[in-house]
Design an enzyme around this catalytic site. Structure first.
Site, PDB file in Angstrom:
ATOM      1  CE  LYS A   1       3.276  -5.053  74.526  1.00 35.55           C
ATOM      2  NZ  LYS A   1       4.363  -5.839  73.900  1.00 35.55           N
TER       3      LYS A   1
ATOM      4  CG  ASP B   1       8.465 -11.529  73.291  1.00 29.94           C
ATOM      5  OD1 ASP B   1       7.784 -10.771  72.582  1.00 29.94           O
ATOM      6  OD2 ASP B   1       9.693 -11.687  73.147  1.00 29.94           O
TER       7      ASP B   1
ATOM      8  NE  ARG C   1      15.334 -11.041  61.844  1.00 29.27           N
ATOM      9  CZ  ARG C   1      14.464 -10.862  62.850  1.00 29.27           C
ATOM     10  NH1 ARG C   1      14.540  -9.789  63.629  1.00 29.27           N
ATOM     11  NH2 ARG C   1      13.523 -11.740  63.076  1.00 29.27           N
TER      12      ARG C   1
ATOM     13  CG  ASP D   1      15.192 -12.593  74.503  1.00 32.16           C
ATOM     14  OD1 ASP D   1      16.021 -11.753  74.863  1.00 32.16           O
ATOM     15  OD2 ASP D   1      14.747 -12.687  73.342  1.00 32.16           O
TER      16      ASP D   1
ATOM     17  CG  ASN E   1       6.623  -8.017  69.338  1.00 32.88           C
ATOM     18  OD1 ASN E   1       7.105  -7.398  70.271  1.00 32.88           O
ATOM     19  ND2 ASN E   1       6.286  -9.281  69.430  1.00 32.88           N
TER      20      ASN E   1
ATOM     21  CB  ALA F   1      -1.447  -3.757  80.470  1.00 29.42           C
TER      22      ALA F   1
ATOM     23  CE1 TYR G   1      16.706  -8.271  65.365  1.00 26.97           C
ATOM     24  CE2 TYR G   1      16.173  -6.307  64.112  1.00 26.97           C
ATOM     25  CZ  TYR G   1      15.905  -7.158  65.152  1.00 26.97           C
ATOM     26  OH  TYR G   1      14.832  -6.912  65.961  1.00 26.97           O
TER      27      TYR G   1
ATOM     28  NE  ARG H   1      11.667  -6.736  67.779  1.00 30.90           N
ATOM     29  CZ  ARG H   1      10.742  -6.654  68.732  1.00 30.90           C
ATOM     30  NH1 ARG H   1       9.961  -5.583  68.819  1.00 30.90           N
ATOM     31  NH2 ARG H   1      10.590  -7.635  69.599  1.00 30.90           N
TER      32      ARG H   1
END
Ligand code: KDG
Length: 311
Positions: A224, A256, A104, A292, A164, A230, A102, A166
């Site tokens: 998931k 996603d 960011r 993606d 999600n 799932a 990243y 990270r």
């Protein structure tokens, strides 16, 4: 008002075909978990709006252009004159190994604050989608995420929280401290099996975390399991969903897509089985096409994977 309102940081992803240290061409793509969900939902014909901050730079221009081209409403987006659009490098190190870097920190997207969200929330939506990435970006983004969840619940807008995690952005312990209370605002929580204890006690097993979430007012917990499909937990019990049998070429964005498929089914008024089936279909499109979101289906294409059911 849109069907879906989602909030987060959209990034420019520079993808390499081989090891970054060896150089070679990079290709430019739109990335960001929340904007991926927005694109997926818009392709299926629902109204989707994405809110966040992008730089007043060429990368910000590109992000907005891509989202507009996909039919995602971006009128609530703030252009930040002082901070750059965030970047990430997605390195295909080997056929089986991709690595993310990243760039960011200090980005426009990470400067998200409550004021960026007031007007979009006031405009309403049928569902607010939040991810556990946004509160990891900065203190102001964390406050904004929390505020959005509270404001949505107060306005009667259901919230979908996509965990999600990270690990480049924060530790599991910090994530848990922030995401566990946040999950209490959600009607739907989406997590992979290894993320579940980030919305519950450390080391807690699936049934304990799920029972606690349902007790706290969450209606549906989606766990998931990758190529194993799932599990969906509700107060009525647990339902298993199989993944479709496809050739996996790029798993990035599959989670996603799964969430977006589930939400699309919800917007269409499908029952739980129908929502899970659409989630599995979108996940299958995402893993079996590069990028993606580029390979995600339009509504007329949803049936293309019929016949790919597992077993
Ligand atoms: O879900 C796919 C994302 O990982 C990617 O698009 C970038 O949002 C992103 C992130 O923060 O990793």
């Amino acid at each position: 008002a849109p069907d879906l309102l989602t909030v987060g940081e959209a990034l420019v992803s520079l993808r390499s075909a081989g090891p970054l240290a060896a150089g070679g061409p990079l290709t430019m793509h739109l990335a960001g978990a929340e904007s991926n969900v927005a694109v997926a939902v818009a392709r299926l014909g629902h109204r989707a709006a994405w809110v966040g901050r992008v730089g007043a730079d060429e990368f910000g221009e590109y992000v907005l252009r891509q989202l507009r081209a996909e039919g995602v409403a971006v009128d609530g987006v703030t252009r930040d004159p002082d901070r750059p659009t965030g970047l990430m490098f997605l390195e295909r190190r080997t056929a089986d190994l991709t690595r993310v870097q990243y760039h960011r920190a200090g980005s426009a997207g990470s400067a998200l604050g409550v004021d960026d969200l007031r007007a979009p929330l006031a405009a309403g939506a049928r569902m607010l989608h939040l991810s556990g990435i946004t509160p990891a970006l900065s203190d102001t983004a964390r406050a904004a995420t929390r505020w959005a969840a509270e404001a949505a619940v107060a306005a009667g807008i259901p919230v979908c929280l996509d965990v999600n995690h990270r690990d480049r952005l924060w530790s599991r312990d910090t994530a848990r401290e922030v995401l566990t209370p946040l999950a209490g605002y959600a009607s739907t929580v989406v997590a992979s099996a290894d993320e579940l204890d980030l919305v519950g006690d450390p080391g807690a097993d699936e049934s304990t975390v799920v029972a606690d979430l349902l007790h706290r007012g969450v209606d549906t917990v989606l766990v998931k399991l990758g190529s194993d499909g799932a599990r969906a937990h509700t107060r009525e019990g647990v339902r298993r969903a199989e993944a479709l049998t496809v050739t996996a070429v790029d798993a990035v964005g599959a989670g996603d897509a799964f969430t977006a498929g589930y939400l699309s089914g919800w917007f269409d008024g499908l029952d739980l089985a129908g929502r899970l089936r659409r989630a599995a279909t979108l996940g299958a499109f995402a893993v079996s096409s590069p990028g993606d979101w580029e390979g995600l289906p339009r509504r007329v294409e949803l049936s293309l994977l019929d016949g790919h059911e597992a077993g």
